[in-house]
Structures are given as C-alpha cells and as structure tokens.
Design a protein around this motif. Structure first.
Motif, PDB file in Angstrom:
ATOM      1  N   SER A 261       0.827  -1.207   0.000  1.00  0.00           N
ATOM      2  CA  SER A 261       0.000   0.000   0.000  1.00  0.00           C
ATOM      3  C   SER A 261       0.864   1.261   0.000  1.00  0.00           C
ATOM      4  N   PRO A 262       0.560   2.210  -0.891  1.00  0.00           N
ATOM      5  CA  PRO A 262       1.346   3.448  -0.945  1.00  0.00           C
ATOM      6  C   PRO A 262       1.049   4.401   0.208  1.00  0.00           C
ATOM      7  N   TYR A 263      -0.049   4.163   0.919  1.00  0.00           N
ATOM      8  CA  TYR A 263      -0.418   5.091   2.001  1.00  0.00           C
ATOM      9  C   TYR A 263      -0.455   4.422   3.372  1.00  0.00           C
TER      10      TYR A 263
ATOM     11  N   TYR B 241      -5.792  12.976   4.503  1.00  0.00           N
ATOM     12  CA  TYR B 241      -6.595  12.397   3.432  1.00  0.00           C
ATOM     13  C   TYR B 241      -6.357  10.890   3.305  1.00  0.00           C
ATOM     14  N   ALA B 242      -5.137  10.434   3.666  1.00  0.00           N
ATOM     15  CA  ALA B 242      -4.863   8.995   3.648  1.00  0.00           C
ATOM     16  C   ALA B 242      -5.661   8.286   4.739  1.00  0.00           C
ATOM     17  N   LEU B 243      -5.684   8.905   5.919  1.00  0.00           N
ATOM     18  CA  LEU B 243      -6.473   8.342   7.025  1.00  0.00           C
ATOM     19  C   LEU B 243      -7.956   8.338   6.673  1.00  0.00           C
TER      20      LEU B 243
END
Length: 552
Positions: free
Chosen positions: A429-431, A438-440
C-alpha cells in the motif's frame, strides 16, 4: 397496582426491555432493596441471582430451565476440573463442559440450519421435531410445550460462552472455582448483560463477586451518563431511522431505487451500531450503579482503518472471546491444527457438493488435501496457509454464531476475506505509513463502505431478498430522483448525519462531554435526564423495536 403485578410476573404484554417504562419501574423497585442489602456479600449475591432469574423468566418464560441447567452443570464441572490432579481428566471434563454447552446451543439454535442443509445436500425431507419438548410433555403428563417447533431461548448464545469460559479459565488456572453455586449463578445470569452481552469472562467478573461494594459520586455520574447515552443511541438514532425509513425499504427492496437501497444500508450501519452499543452502554451503566464493572464492548468501530481494526473495536467481548478460545487454540498465526485441516476438507467437500455433485466435490477435496500435505514440506507455504485459514475459520464460525443461516456464514466469510486481504495489501500500500489526513480519511471510508455492504447478508431476510437488493443496485440506481429521496426522508437523513457526526467526534471531545456531566451537580443531572427522556419518547416508535441482538 395491576400493572406493577404484571411487571413482576411473566406476561408477553409486559416485557422487561431497557427502552420501556416497565423496566425502569422494575429496576427502581429492585434497586431500592439492593441499597439495603449490598453490603452483605452472600445476601447480595443471592438477591441479584434471584432478581436475574426473575428478569430472565420475564423475558423467556420456562426457558429459564435451560439457564438453571447450564448453571448447575458448569458449577460442578468447574469444581471437578479444579480438584483433579490428572491433566487428562481435566481435559476430559473441559471437553464435557464444552460439548454439553455447545450441544444445548446447537439444539436450540441450529437444529433447523443443520436439518435444512442436510436435506438440501442429500435430497431428503427430514423435519425438525422438538424431542425435548416431547419428552417433557410425557414426563409432566401434559401438552404444555409445542413439539413441532423449536424456539430459540433469548440470550443463550451469550451465557453459553460465559459458562464455557468459566470451565476453560479454571483449567488454565486463571481462576479458582467459586465455592457457592449462588455466586456462580449470579455470574452466569447477571441481568443487565444476560440477554445481549457484553460477554463477560469468568476471569474478569468472578473476582468482583466477593469484593466490597462502594459506589462513588463519580461512579453514579458515569453510570447515569452511560445509560442516557445508550437510550439516545437506541431510541433516537437506531429506532427512529429504522421505523421511518429502513424497515420500509428492506421489506420490499424492489419497490425502491438502487440509490434508496444503498442509503438504507448506510442507515442500517448506524442502526445496528446504535442498537447494539446502546444496549451494552445501558448494561454497563446499570452494572456500575450496582458496583460492578462490565467490559467495554465498542470503541468507535467506524473509525477503523482496516477490517481487522474494525473487529478490535466492534463487539469486542465476542471478538476477544473467539480469539482466546478458538483462534489461538486451533493454531493462531503460528501453525495449523487437526481441527483447522479437517474443517478445510469438510467445508470444501460440502461447499462444492452443494454447488455441483459428489464426484467433483471429491476431486476438489482431494486437491485441497494434496495442498495440505504440501504445507508439511514447505514452511513458507505453511506459514501463509495456517495463519490465514485460522482467521477464516474463526470468522466463519463467528458469522454462524450470529445466526443459523448460510447468509451469516457468508457475512463472516466476507469479513475474514477483508482481514486476510489487508494483511497482504498493507505490504504494498502506498499510504500504509502515511500520516496525511486524506490517507487516514480514505482508509476509514474504504473500511466503512466495505463493512456496510457486507451487512446486506446480515440484514437481508433471505438470499432471495438479498438478490433483489443487488438487482436494484446494479440495474435501477435512478440517480435522477436521488434528490427527491433525500428531501422526502430529510428528517431521517438529518438524524443519520447527526448520528455519524457524534460517532466520529474525537475521543477528547467525547471524554470532555462525559466529564462535564459527571462533575455537574444533581440538579443539572436531573434536568439532563428529563430532557433526554422527553426527546427519546417523542421519537418513540409506535411499533415495538426489539434489540437486534436478542435474536442471537
């Protein structure tokens, strides 16, 4: 006066439900006496045991006999396990406890499921007969019990797991057995959490039975806050949106657009959370008013960032029970076991056989068998297989615990797939390690949507009903009338938005509100209680809305 008598006697017209005035009249009466006897430990246990039996009798009538049977059985088995010096005898006694408890649970909860599944697989037409009722009628010389139908006793799934934990915890030397059957009966039947949890483990509750009770002003404030919070969750959020929107849609999903069906699913996620966590909040508050602490059962589950995280926040008492008494004993994340391998082979055979025929099922099972043999010679393959298959088994059984239907098994399986998939996704996963807001938000939203849509197998009345839901979603979204739907049910959607906003509030904000209430003087507390009572009963549905988890 007649109503007061009805409250303390069995009557289907006057159930003791947390959201009805009858229960609070009942609780006020028994709490008044409790205030007199609570300092005397033996008398306190006897009193609460008797009140809990009365509460269960009010809820389930003569099914109280099953509760008493379970209590007597595990009390003496626990003593025998503790006294035995032989490990083999101890294991045998634990096995007897598990078999009796699960056998009773399976008889009442899964007789139709197993019979229907057998009939479908082998093209037979066996019917379920309530032999226990038949034998009881013969023994009693009456026709009191119906023999052509098995009725599920309320709460049997919850207190069965509690009594199993007692025997296992004694075997594991985590607790010593209780000396008094009254104390043990009190543990098994404690009325606030008896019929819908949280599931209380013996190791957590037994030490509280003989402790000195001291209810501080802070305890009283926290207990009252929990009860009010539970009533708001259940009556304002869960019951209101169910009665005024979701029940209409789920009854006939084909009469509503796909958009409306989807909105109903998001509403159902709020309803089931408000309903179940509302019950446990009230149960925790009631127990605290009497000086006992029940385990936390929910921790803002819709803040979860992946499926595994969700199950650490949702129905925590069940998730942790399944982990400690099922997942770890069958191998956990370390190894497989005879049970897990046998489960895979049987599940594969029956699943393929149900979809095709005997020969193909045999070939598929043989293929899986060769794969299992291969894991014995490859540690890397075994590591991947064992940990994942144990997760899937735990989630499948957890799904079946919720209901005696294949749709619950599918629901549990989907959640298991979600947990396993994330285990591998997080490696690429990139995040995964991103701290960006925004990822959270993306991770929370993705998890929430996934959990919400698996619940169609939880809420749907049948597989045909579920198919009709999917048909509307895939072929008749009707986006053109989406705004009209939002406007028509605007009050419901406003309540839904408020419910989700309060759920997603930061922990600091929630703690601040609770502390503010706890520290306020009695006049303010009384005013808040009155306001909450007025709001709840203004939104009270004309149609009785039982707690969802009563059926489990």
């Amino acid at each position: 006066m007649n109503r007061f008598i009805d409250i303390f006697s069995f009557s289907e017209d006057f159930p003791l439900i947390f959201t009805q005035a009858n229960f609070w009249i009942f609780f006020a009466a028994i709490y008044f006496i409790y205030a007199v006897v609570y300092s005397k430990k033996s008398l306190r246990s006897a009193y609460l045991f008797a009140i809990s039996l009365l509460f269960y009798y009010k809820t389930s009538g003569l099914f109280i006999g099953i509760l008493i049977f379970s209590t007597i059985n595990d009390f003496f088995l626990g003593k025998a396990i503790y006294r035995s010096k032989s490990v083999i005898i101890q294991k045998l006694l634990v096995a007897i406890s598990v078999i009796i408890n699960l056998g009773t649970l399976c008889y009442f909860k899964y007789a139709y499921f197993f019979t229907d599944s057998y009939n479908y697989l082998f093209h037979t037409d066996h019917e379920v007969i309530n032999y226990l009722a038949k034998w009881t009628n013969v023994w009693a010389g009456s026709d009191y019990f119906t023999v052509d139908k098995i009725i599920l006793p309320v709460g049997i799934s919850f207190y069965t797991f509690q009594t199993i934990s007692y025997s296992v915890d004694i075997y594991r030397k985590q607790i010593a057995p209780l000396k008094s059957i009254i104390d043990f009966g009190f543990f098994v039947s404690f009325f606030p959490q008896l019929v819908a949890g949280p599931i209380v483990r013996a190791a957590d509750f037994v030490p509280q039975i003989r402790k000195e009770i001291s209810i501080t002003k802070e305890d009283f404030g926290k207990a009252t806050f929990m009860i009010l919070k539970g009533l708001i969750k259940k009556m304002l959020f869960a019951d209101y949106i169910a009665a005024n929107f979701m029940d209409r849609v789920f009854d006939v999903p084909e009469m509503f657009s796909g958009f409306t069906n989807i909105m109903a699913m998001f509403g159902y996620s709020l309803q089931i959370y408000g309903d179940f966590s509302g019950y446990t909040d009230i149960a925790i508050g009631l127990a605290l008013l009497m000086g006992y602490k029940l385990p936390v059962n929910f921790n803002s589950p819709y803040k979860a960032i992946h499926c595994g995280d969700f199950w650490k926040r949702w129905h925590i008492s069940l998730s942790s029970w399944l982990k400690d008494y099922l997942y770890i004993p069958i191998g956990g994340n370390r190894k497989g076991s005879i049970f897990s391998y046998a489960f895979v082979l049987v599940f594969t055979f029956l699943g393929v056989f149900a979809a095709t025929d005997y020969s193909i099922a045999l070939i598929a099972t043989s293929g899986v068998g060769f794969f299992l043999i291969a894991t014995l010679f490859s540690s890397a393959l075994a590591k991947h297989f064992n940990t994942n298959v144990n997760i899937m088994i735990t989630m499948l059984i957890g799904g079946l615990w919720h209901g005696a239907s294949w749709k619950f098994v599918i629901w549990g399986g989907l959640n298991g797939i979600g947990i396993v998939t994330y285990k591998y996704w997080r490696k690429i996963s990139p995040y995964e390690n991103s701290k960006a807001w925004y990822a959270l938000l993306w991770r929370i939203a993705l998890t929430f949507v996934f959990i919400t849509f698996t619940r169609i197998y939880f809420r749907g009345n049948s597989m045909d009903h579920i198919a009709r839901f999917y048909q509307q979603v895939t072929t008749n979204m009707d986006w053109g009338n989406a705004l009209a739907v939002l406007w028509e049910y605007r009050i419901v959607f406003i309540v839904m938005v408020l419910g989700y906003i309060t759920h997603w509030l930061p922990y600091k904000t929630k703690d601040w509100v609770e502390a503010l209430f706890v520290k306020s003087n009695m006049v303010i507390k009384a005013a808040v209680v009155i306001v909450v009572a007025i709001i709840c009963y203004q939104t009270y549905a004309a149609d009785f809305q039982p707690f969802i988890y009563f059926q489990f």
